[in-house]
Scaffold this motif. Structure first.
Motif, PDB file in Angstrom:
ATOM      1  N   LEU A   1       6.840  -3.905   9.626  1.00 24.85           N
ATOM      2  CA  LEU A   1       5.769  -4.160   8.671  1.00 24.85           C
ATOM      3  C   LEU A   1       4.440  -3.668   9.230  1.00 24.85           C
ATOM      4  N   GLU A   2       3.789  -2.814   8.458  1.00 19.99           N
ATOM      5  CA  GLU A   2       2.463  -2.334   8.825  1.00 19.99           C
ATOM      6  C   GLU A   2       1.448  -3.094   7.988  1.00 19.99           C
ATOM      7  N   LEU A   3       0.463  -3.655   8.643  1.00 18.94           N
ATOM      8  CA  LEU A   3      -0.654  -4.260   7.916  1.00 18.94           C
ATOM      9  C   LEU A   3      -1.808  -3.291   8.025  1.00 18.94           C
TER      10      LEU A   3
ATOM     11  N   HIS B   1      11.180   3.710   7.128  1.00 19.28           N
ATOM     12  CA  HIS B   1      10.728   3.356   8.472  1.00 19.28           C
ATOM     13  C   HIS B   1       9.882   2.092   8.472  1.00 19.28           C
ATOM     14  N   HIS B   2       8.969   1.971   7.506  1.00 20.55           N
ATOM     15  CA  HIS B   2       8.150   0.753   7.433  1.00 20.55           C
ATOM     16  C   HIS B   2       7.608   0.518   6.033  1.00 20.55           C
ATOM     17  N   THR B   3       7.207  -0.713   5.807  1.00 23.05           N
ATOM     18  CA  THR B   3       6.519  -1.104   4.585  1.00 23.05           C
ATOM     19  C   THR B   3       5.095  -1.473   4.985  1.00 23.05           C
ATOM     20  N   ALA B   4       4.125  -1.019   4.212  1.00 19.78           N
ATOM     21  CA  ALA B   4       2.734  -1.317   4.564  1.00 19.78           C
ATOM     22  C   ALA B   4       2.086  -2.173   3.487  1.00 19.78           C
ATOM     23  N   ILE B   5       1.498  -3.267   3.941  1.00 18.76           N
ATOM     24  CA  ILE B   5       0.782  -4.164   3.035  1.00 18.76           C
ATOM     25  C   ILE B   5      -0.705  -4.094   3.364  1.00 18.76           C
TER      26      ILE B   5
ATOM     27  N   ASP C   1       0.827  -1.204   0.000  1.00 16.58           N
ATOM     28  CA  ASP C   1       0.000   0.000   0.000  1.00 16.58           C
ATOM     29  C   ASP C   1       0.860   1.252   0.000  1.00 16.58           C
ATOM     30  N   HIS C   2       1.851   1.255   0.890  1.00 17.24           N
ATOM     31  CA  HIS C   2       2.755   2.410   0.915  1.00 17.24           C
ATOM     32  C   HIS C   2       4.070   2.075   1.607  1.00 17.24           C
ATOM     33  N   LEU C   3       5.051   2.952   1.374  1.00 16.04           N
ATOM     34  CA  LEU C   3       6.303   2.911   2.111  1.00 16.04           C
ATOM     35  C   LEU C   3       6.296   4.107   3.051  1.00 16.04           C
TER      36      LEU C   3
ATOM     37  N   ILE D   1       3.561   6.811  -1.072  1.00 13.76           N
ATOM     38  CA  ILE D   1       4.719   7.069  -0.222  1.00 13.76           C
ATOM     39  C   ILE D   1       4.244   7.979   0.907  1.00 13.76           C
ATOM     40  N   GLU D   2       4.547   7.569   2.127  1.00 14.65           N
ATOM     41  CA  GLU D   2       4.100   8.290   3.315  1.00 14.65           C
ATOM     42  C   GLU D   2       5.318   8.904   4.000  1.00 14.65           C
ATOM     43  N   LEU D   3       5.360  10.226   4.056  1.00 14.32           N
ATOM     44  CA  LEU D   3       6.459  10.897   4.756  1.00 14.32           C
ATOM     45  C   LEU D   3       6.001  11.196   6.177  1.00 14.32           C
TER      46      LEU D   3
HETATM   47 ZN    ZN Z   1       2.287   3.724   7.212  1.00 16.27          ZN
END
Ligand code: ZN
Length: 131
Positions: free
Chosen positions: A126-128, A76-80, A5-7, A52-54
């Motif tokens: 990892l963010e879900l 910082h994280h990867t979001a799935i 979904d986003h980084l 992309i999330e800043l």
């Molecule tokens: Zn996020």
């Protein structure tokens, strides 16, 4: 698990980073948001089918502030994105995966989110998230 979904990228200066992603990379800024619970200001960019999330800390108690203190700015994280977050969390817990959140909480955009510990994922937070 549907897609990335986003980084999430931890930055020191949100305005300066927004300028880079907007002007130099030409990405579309979707909007700003403050997530009080996590003490962050967020700028979200569209990048193809992902985003992309800043993230900029708004307090020294923010996890983003601590992250930058320890590691410097950066990924910082990867979001799935998942269909059913609660079900995924139960499944992961049963498999012995180390979770930071065993129950969903509300993150940016009002989405249900939960974090999986980097110890279980090969060093990546990892963010879900469920839409
Ligand atoms: Zn996020």
């Amino acid at each position: 698990m549907k897609k990335i979904d986003h980084l999430g990228i931890a930055v020191r200066d949100l305005q300066q980073s927004v300028k880079f992603y907007k002007e130099n990379l030409g990405l579309e800024l979707l909007g700003y948001e403050e997530v009080k619970e996590q003490m962050v200001k967020v700028a979200m960019f569209k990048c193809g089918e992902s985003r992309i999330e800043l993230l900029e800390a708004t307090s020294e108690n923010s996890p983003i502030f601590k992250f930058i203190e320890k590691k410097g700015p950066g990924l910082h994280h990867t979001a799935i994105r998942v269909n059913d977050l609660e079900k995924e969390l139960i499944k992961l817990e049963e498999k012995g995966v180390r979770l930071i959140d065993s129950k969903p909480r509300i993150g940016a955009g009002g989405h249900k989110i939960a974090f999986v510990h980097p110890k279980s994922t090969g060093g990546v937070l990892l963010e879900l998230m469920e839409e």
